[in-house]
Design a protein around this motif. Sequence first.
Motif, short mmCIF file in Angstrom:
data_model
loop_
_atom_site.label_atom_id
_atom_site.label_comp_id
_atom_site.label_asym_id
_atom_site.label_seq_id
_atom_site.Cartn_x
_atom_site.Cartn_y
_atom_site.Cartn_z
N ASN A 112 0.84 -1.20 0.00
CA ASN A 112 0.00 0.00 0.00
C ASN A 112 0.87 1.25 0.00
OD1 ASN A 112 -2.30 -1.62 0.19
ND2 ASN A 112 -2.18 -1.67 2.44
N ASP A 113 1.94 1.21 0.78
CA ASP A 113 2.88 2.32 0.86
C ASP A 113 4.15 1.80 1.53
OD1 ASP A 113 2.28 2.16 3.63
OD2 ASP A 113 0.66 3.61 3.38
N GLU A 114 5.13 2.69 1.72
CA GLU A 114 6.40 2.27 2.30
C GLU A 114 6.24 1.81 3.75
OE1 GLU A 114 11.05 3.82 2.28
OE2 GLU A 114 9.45 5.02 1.35
N GLN A 115 5.28 2.42 4.47
CA GLN A 115 5.03 2.01 5.85
C GLN A 115 4.52 0.57 5.91
OE1 GLN A 115 5.85 3.80 8.51
NE2 GLN A 115 5.22 2.11 9.85
N HIS A 116 3.69 0.22 4.93
CA HIS A 116 3.18 -1.16 4.83
C HIS A 116 4.33 -2.13 4.62
CE1 HIS A 116 0.88 -4.31 2.25
NE2 HIS A 116 0.95 -4.71 3.50
N ALA A 117 5.31 -1.73 3.79
CA ALA A 117 6.46 -2.59 3.52
C ALA A 117 7.28 -2.81 4.80
CB ALA A 117 7.33 -1.97 2.44
N LYS A 118 7.46 -1.74 5.60
CA LYS A 118 8.23 -1.87 6.85
C LYS A 118 7.50 -2.75 7.86
CE LYS A 118 10.59 2.60 6.42
NZ LYS A 118 10.76 3.97 6.97
N LEU A 119 6.17 -2.61 7.92
CA LEU A 119 5.36 -3.43 8.83
C LEU A 119 5.47 -4.91 8.44
CD1 LEU A 119 3.32 -3.56 11.16
CD2 LEU A 119 1.49 -3.23 9.46
N MET A 165 3.61 -22.48 4.99
CA MET A 165 3.49 -21.75 3.72
C MET A 165 2.14 -21.08 3.56
SD MET A 165 6.38 -21.79 2.21
CE MET A 165 5.87 -21.15 0.60
N ASP A 166 1.06 -21.70 4.06
CA ASP A 166 -0.26 -21.08 3.95
C ASP A 166 -0.31 -19.78 4.77
OD1 ASP A 166 -1.24 -23.09 2.31
OD2 ASP A 166 -1.91 -24.32 4.01
N LYS A 167 0.27 -19.84 5.96
CA LYS A 167 0.32 -18.64 6.81
C LYS A 167 1.18 -17.56 6.16
CE LYS A 167 1.52 -17.17 11.52
NZ LYS A 167 2.07 -17.63 12.83
N LEU A 168 2.31 -17.98 5.52
CA LEU A 168 3.19 -17.02 4.86
C LEU A 168 2.48 -16.35 3.70
CD1 LEU A 168 5.95 -15.73 4.33
CD2 LEU A 168 6.58 -17.79 3.05
N ARG A 169 1.81 -17.14 2.88
CA ARG A 169 1.11 -16.57 1.72
C ARG A 169 0.00 -15.62 2.18
NH1 ARG A 169 1.96 -21.94 -0.48
NH2 ARG A 169 3.35 -21.82 -2.30
N ALA A 170 -0.69 -15.98 3.24
CA ALA A 170 -1.77 -15.12 3.76
C ALA A 170 -1.19 -13.79 4.25
CB ALA A 170 -2.50 -15.82 4.90
N LEU A 171 -0.03 -13.85 4.91
CA LEU A 171 0.62 -12.63 5.42
C LEU A 171 1.02 -11.73 4.25
CD1 LEU A 171 1.93 -10.95 7.68
CD2 LEU A 171 3.95 -12.40 7.46
N LEU A 172 1.59 -12.32 3.21
CA LEU A 172 2.05 -11.52 2.07
C LEU A 172 0.91 -10.99 1.24
CD1 LEU A 172 5.04 -13.80 0.94
CD2 LEU A 172 5.20 -11.58 2.06
N ALA A 173 -0.26 -11.62 1.32
CA ALA A 173 -1.42 -11.18 0.55
C ALA A 173 -2.16 -10.02 1.21
CB ALA A 173 -2.39 -12.35 0.33
N ASN A 174 -1.95 -9.84 2.51
CA ASN A 174 -2.65 -8.77 3.25
C ASN A 174 -1.97 -7.42 3.10
OD1 ASN A 174 -4.62 -10.52 4.16
ND2 ASN A 174 -3.43 -11.09 5.99
#
Length: 454
Positions: free
Chosen positions: A404-411, A445-454
């Motif tokens: 969404n933005d750079e802050q999202h990337a840091k989070l 991996m399911d938890k990882l993909r879910a985290l990266l999708a949010n």
Amino acid sequence: MNVTGLNSIEKRASLSLATVFGMRMIGLFMILPVFAIYGVGLEGYSPIWLGLAIGAYGFTQALLQIPMGILSDKFGRKPVIISGLIIFCLGSIIAAVADSVYMVVIGRAIQGMGAIASATLALAADLSREEQRPKVMATIGMFIGLSFAAAMVLGPLVAASYGLSGLFFLTAIFAFVGIFIVLFIVPNSINTAPKGDLVAAPKRVKQLIKDGNLFRLNLGVFILHLALTAMFVSLPIMLTKTGFAIGEHWRLYLPVLLISFALMVPFMIWAIKKQKEKLVFCGAIILLALSLLLLWLKHDSFYVIFTAVMLFFVAFNYLEATMPSTLSKIAPAGDKGSAMGVYSSSQFFGAFVGGLAGGAIQSAFGLASVFLFSALLILVWYVFALSMKEVKRSKSISFSVNFNDEQHAKLLADKLADMAGIVESTIVYSESVAYLKIDEKQIDMDKLRALLAN
């Protein structure tokens, strides 16, 4: 889409690009087992120029490996690969019509200017999904290994019938076939794999050179290919002195390579299964040194030469097959392309120095001294290898992420750092990509993909 195996595009990409890569490597390697004998008839022949002719391609490959990968990012993979194959073909033709060793050196140097390895691997990555990419790369790696074996057999056979010119013209034909394959068989890429995975970033190269473990690996591949190239400055001459005709040398190389592959595989399986990779790695280096010392001490017996060369290639094949895998594990997340660029350049520069040093040492101290020189360098490598750290088991993967933005990337970076099974992570906001090293036994991996999708 089939996620358990290669789809039709991936199969076509892996086989066609592996064929292009393999034919090019056959062309580069075919000179190794024959030039020391057939090059004698060329104007200006001397041991030093012999070594230069064998290793000249390595110098230009080392210089251009990283720039050609960067150009493929800017102008596209296929145009760079085709341009490289055209340059390679031109160098082959120059060497084919040469009547002096100097022109052969120029031809070989031009061959090396067609440095398409990084662009080819990048295209293979573009044409494959993340989870299937290791299989595609493994196919290309297998063809590279087979190409060396094929060159050792084809070189003496072709040179015996058609001379050096025939060998280089065949190399040019291989390049033309490669161009045809790239144009009409290799699929056109739509996606682009994350840059950090395959293509070197110049600003990262200097920092990676200073990395201790990477330095040891780069030094190792430099010495490994130096020893290989230097060996073939002297070995063909030694074989003929034992009464083994040059046209029959393939009868040595074929069984030696087949036996060495057969012996190497159990060691590789055992090392992985028992997690003894460093032990077997260091053992292979010692075996290299012992085989070369055996060639130095007892080089007038065909059976001793056969045994020593077989032992050399057991160790060489093991190291050649496992070192890129080790590199991918120790390279920082997101820097595998840059690390591989430095590694490949070290490899090719080693081939150049090996040819030059082999020729110079043979000229000054005789044939057998080349093997002693290489053995001593390998023992230096062994001392450095002993201090290498054990490599943690991990797998490198990358994901496209919609930030969404750079802050999202840091989070996201903070959350990944706290997640079980994440060994290392690098978030590149400007490229919308996450580079990860994971422990496959711990990661969800399911938890990882879910985290990266949010």
